[in-house]
Design a protein around this motif. Structure first.
Motif, PDB file in Angstrom:
ATOM      1  N   VAL A   5       0.826  -1.205   0.000  1.00  0.00           N
ATOM      2  CA  VAL A   5       0.000   0.000   0.000  1.00  0.00           C
ATOM      3  C   VAL A   5       0.869   1.268   0.000  1.00  0.00           C
ATOM      4  N   ASP A   6       0.752   2.059  -1.051  1.00  0.00           N
ATOM      5  CA  ASP A   6       1.221   3.450  -1.128  1.00  0.00           C
ATOM      6  C   ASP A   6       2.673   3.690  -0.698  1.00  0.00           C
ATOM      7  N   MET A   7       3.575   2.823  -1.115  1.00  0.00           N
ATOM      8  CA  MET A   7       4.996   3.025  -0.787  1.00  0.00           C
ATOM      9  C   MET A   7       5.601   4.003  -1.793  1.00  0.00           C
ATOM     10  N   GLN A   8       5.110   5.229  -1.746  1.00  0.00           N
ATOM     11  CA  GLN A   8       5.477   6.277  -2.689  1.00  0.00           C
ATOM     12  C   GLN A   8       6.423   7.284  -2.046  1.00  0.00           C
ATOM     13  N   LYS A   9       7.171   7.950  -2.887  1.00  0.00           N
ATOM     14  CA  LYS A   9       8.199   8.880  -2.409  1.00  0.00           C
ATOM     15  C   LYS A   9       7.647   9.957  -1.477  1.00  0.00           C
ATOM     16  N   ASP A  10       6.471  10.505  -1.772  1.00  0.00           N
ATOM     17  CA  ASP A  10       5.931  11.548  -0.894  1.00  0.00           C
ATOM     18  C   ASP A  10       5.654  11.035   0.511  1.00  0.00           C
ATOM     19  N   PHE A  11       5.315   9.762   0.643  1.00  0.00           N
ATOM     20  CA  PHE A  11       5.040   9.193   1.966  1.00  0.00           C
ATOM     21  C   PHE A  11       6.304   8.699   2.667  1.00  0.00           C
ATOM     22  N   CYS A  53      -0.152   4.458   4.908  1.00  0.00           N
ATOM     23  CA  CYS A  53       0.078   4.620   6.331  1.00  0.00           C
ATOM     24  C   CYS A  53      -0.851   3.657   7.048  1.00  0.00           C
ATOM     25  N   THR A  54      -0.350   3.009   8.069  1.00  0.00           N
ATOM     26  CA  THR A  54      -1.123   1.998   8.797  1.00  0.00           C
ATOM     27  C   THR A  54      -2.498   2.527   9.171  1.00  0.00           C
ATOM     28  N   ASP A  55      -2.535   3.751   9.669  1.00  0.00           N
ATOM     29  CA  ASP A  55      -3.729   4.340  10.252  1.00  0.00           C
ATOM     30  C   ASP A  55      -4.653   5.021   9.244  1.00  0.00           C
ATOM     31  N   ILE A  56      -4.301   5.000   7.979  1.00  0.00           N
ATOM     32  CA  ILE A  56      -5.174   5.615   6.978  1.00  0.00           C
ATOM     33  C   ILE A  56      -5.441   4.612   5.848  1.00  0.00           C
ATOM     34  N   CYS A  57      -4.479   4.425   4.974  1.00  0.00           N
ATOM     35  CA  CYS A  57      -4.723   3.616   3.781  1.00  0.00           C
ATOM     36  C   CYS A  57      -4.590   2.110   4.015  1.00  0.00           C
ATOM     37  N   VAL A  58      -3.689   1.682   4.885  1.00  0.00           N
ATOM     38  CA  VAL A  58      -3.582   0.243   5.153  1.00  0.00           C
ATOM     39  C   VAL A  58      -4.868  -0.237   5.816  1.00  0.00           C
ATOM     40  N   ILE A  59      -5.298   0.442   6.866  1.00  0.00           N
ATOM     41  CA  ILE A  59      -6.515   0.018   7.565  1.00  0.00           C
ATOM     42  C   ILE A  59      -7.734   0.114   6.646  1.00  0.00           C
ATOM     43  N   SER A  60      -7.826   1.149   5.826  1.00  0.00           N
ATOM     44  CA  SER A  60      -8.964   1.297   4.916  1.00  0.00           C
ATOM     45  C   SER A  60      -9.044   0.120   3.953  1.00  0.00           C
ATOM     46  N   ASN A  61      -7.907  -0.255   3.380  1.00  0.00           N
ATOM     47  CA  ASN A  61      -7.900  -1.373   2.437  1.00  0.00           C
ATOM     48  C   ASN A  61      -8.145  -2.701   3.136  1.00  0.00           C
ATOM     49  N   ALA A  62      -7.567  -2.902   4.318  1.00  0.00           N
ATOM     50  CA  ALA A  62      -7.783  -4.146   5.059  1.00  0.00           C
ATOM     51  C   ALA A  62      -9.266  -4.329   5.382  1.00  0.00           C
ATOM     52  N   LEU A  63      -9.921  -3.265   5.844  1.00  0.00           N
ATOM     53  CA  LEU A  63     -11.325  -3.382   6.219  1.00  0.00           C
ATOM     54  C   LEU A  63     -12.240  -3.499   5.000  1.00  0.00           C
ATOM     55  N   LEU A  64     -11.880  -2.851   3.910  1.00  0.00           N
ATOM     56  CA  LEU A  64     -12.632  -3.034   2.658  1.00  0.00           C
ATOM     57  C   LEU A  64     -12.564  -4.488   2.211  1.00  0.00           C
ATOM     58  N   LEU A  65     -11.355  -5.044   2.218  1.00  0.00           N
ATOM     59  CA  LEU A  65     -11.183  -6.437   1.807  1.00  0.00           C
ATOM     60  C   LEU A  65     -11.966  -7.368   2.725  1.00  0.00           C
ATOM     61  N   LYS A  66     -11.939  -7.100   4.025  1.00  0.00           N
ATOM     62  CA  LYS A  66     -12.676  -7.920   4.993  1.00  0.00           C
ATOM     63  C   LYS A  66     -14.178  -7.821   4.731  1.00  0.00           C
ATOM     64  N   ALA A  67     -14.662  -6.630   4.384  1.00  0.00           N
ATOM     65  CA  ALA A  67     -16.092  -6.449   4.094  1.00  0.00           C
ATOM     66  C   ALA A  67     -16.490  -7.193   2.818  1.00  0.00           C
ATOM     67  N   TYR A  68     -15.643  -7.150   1.808  1.00  0.00           N
ATOM     68  CA  TYR A  68     -15.940  -7.822   0.547  1.00  0.00           C
ATOM     69  C   TYR A  68     -15.801  -9.336   0.660  1.00  0.00           C
ATOM     70  N   MET A  69     -14.880  -9.796   1.510  1.00  0.00           N
ATOM     71  CA  MET A  69     -14.589 -11.236   1.610  1.00  0.00           C
ATOM     72  C   MET A  69     -14.394 -11.635   3.071  1.00  0.00           C
ATOM     73  N   PRO A  70     -15.470 -11.718   3.846  1.00  0.00           N
ATOM     74  CA  PRO A  70     -15.335 -11.961   5.287  1.00  0.00           C
ATOM     75  C   PRO A  70     -14.693 -13.294   5.651  1.00  0.00           C
ATOM     76  N   GLU A  71     -14.700 -14.260   4.747  1.00  0.00           N
ATOM     77  CA  GLU A  71     -14.129 -15.571   5.058  1.00  0.00           C
ATOM     78  C   GLU A  71     -12.677 -15.743   4.601  1.00  0.00           C
ATOM     79  N   VAL A  72     -12.151 -14.770   3.880  1.00  0.00           N
ATOM     80  CA  VAL A  72     -10.749 -14.839   3.449  1.00  0.00           C
ATOM     81  C   VAL A  72      -9.877 -14.267   4.562  1.00  0.00           C
ATOM     82  N   PRO A  73      -8.854 -14.996   4.988  1.00  0.00           N
ATOM     83  CA  PRO A  73      -7.953 -14.437   6.006  1.00  0.00           C
ATOM     84  C   PRO A  73      -7.238 -13.189   5.470  1.00  0.00           C
ATOM     85  N   ILE A  74      -7.390 -12.098   6.191  1.00  0.00           N
ATOM     86  CA  ILE A  74      -6.725 -10.835   5.854  1.00  0.00           C
ATOM     87  C   ILE A  74      -5.674 -10.607   6.929  1.00  0.00           C
ATOM     88  N   LYS A  75      -4.431 -10.390   6.492  1.00  0.00           N
ATOM     89  CA  LYS A  75      -3.312 -10.202   7.413  1.00  0.00           C
ATOM     90  C   LYS A  75      -2.646  -8.863   7.148  1.00  0.00           C
TER      91      LYS A  75
END
Length: 181
Positions: free
Chosen positions: A7-13, A123-145
């Motif tokens: 997630v977002d490993m870009q120069k500005d971050f 960032c863990t607290d913005i884009c990582v968590i947003s994507n993790a929770l989106l993935l969990k919502a779309y696929m509740p039975e897939v292990p998200i790590k």
């Protein structure tokens, strides 16, 4: 199939307008993880237009960053090389979570069960968590790590808080060191 989402490993971050020492510190670990990962690797790229400051996000975070085709929008040089070598797909996202990424992985999971999805990056607290929770919502039975050792937040405290929130939402947090970034 297993997936790693960087997630977002870009120069500005990392070293640019929103860069932090914590982001710089995880870069070698993320590079190593990508280099050695056995499975499909996907990247997200925070992508804003030059009128960013006129958007809702820009009004709430008035720091120009990740403007499309500017240097800060690019991945670190080492990761850009790995994107090319691995033939990794890159998802450009105008906001924190990528609905396109979640929808495509759900479609893939509907055809062939996904074994697991792992995330790392910024960032863990913005884009990582947003994507993790989106993935969990779309696929509740897939292990998200989430690999905490390959993530950094806006601050060390917000990083820890995001990890705790993800744990409460049944996202498995690995490499969860006491000295979290």
């Amino acid at each position: 199939m297993k997936y790693l989402i960087v997630v977002d490993m870009q120069k500005d971050f990392i070293m640019g307008s929103l860069g932090t020492q914590e982001a710089q510190a995880i870069l070698p670990e993320v590079i190593e993880k990508v280099r050695n990962y056995e499975g499909e690797i996907l990247f997200t790229k925070d992508t804003h237009t030059p009128d960013y400051l006129n958007t809702q996000e820009g009004r709430n975070l008035p720091v120009k960053h990740c403007i499309i085709h500017e240097e800060g929008w690019e991945f670190s040089d080492e990761l850009e090389t790995l994107v090319q070598e691995k033939g990794a797909k890159v998802y450009h996202k105008p906001t924190f979570g990528s609905v396109e990424l979640a929808a495509e992985l759900k479609e893939e999971n509907d055809k062939t069960a996904i074994e697991e999805i792992e995330l790392c990056g910024l960032c863990t607290d913005i884009c990582v968590i947003s994507n993790a929770l989106l993935l969990k919502a779309y696929m509740p039975e897939v292990p998200i790590k989430v690999d905490a050792g390959c993530c950094a937040g806006v601050t060390p405290e917000s990083h820890r808080q995001a990890l705790e929130t993800m744990k409460m939402c049944q996202v498995l947090v690995t490499n969860d060191k006491e000295s979290c970034r």
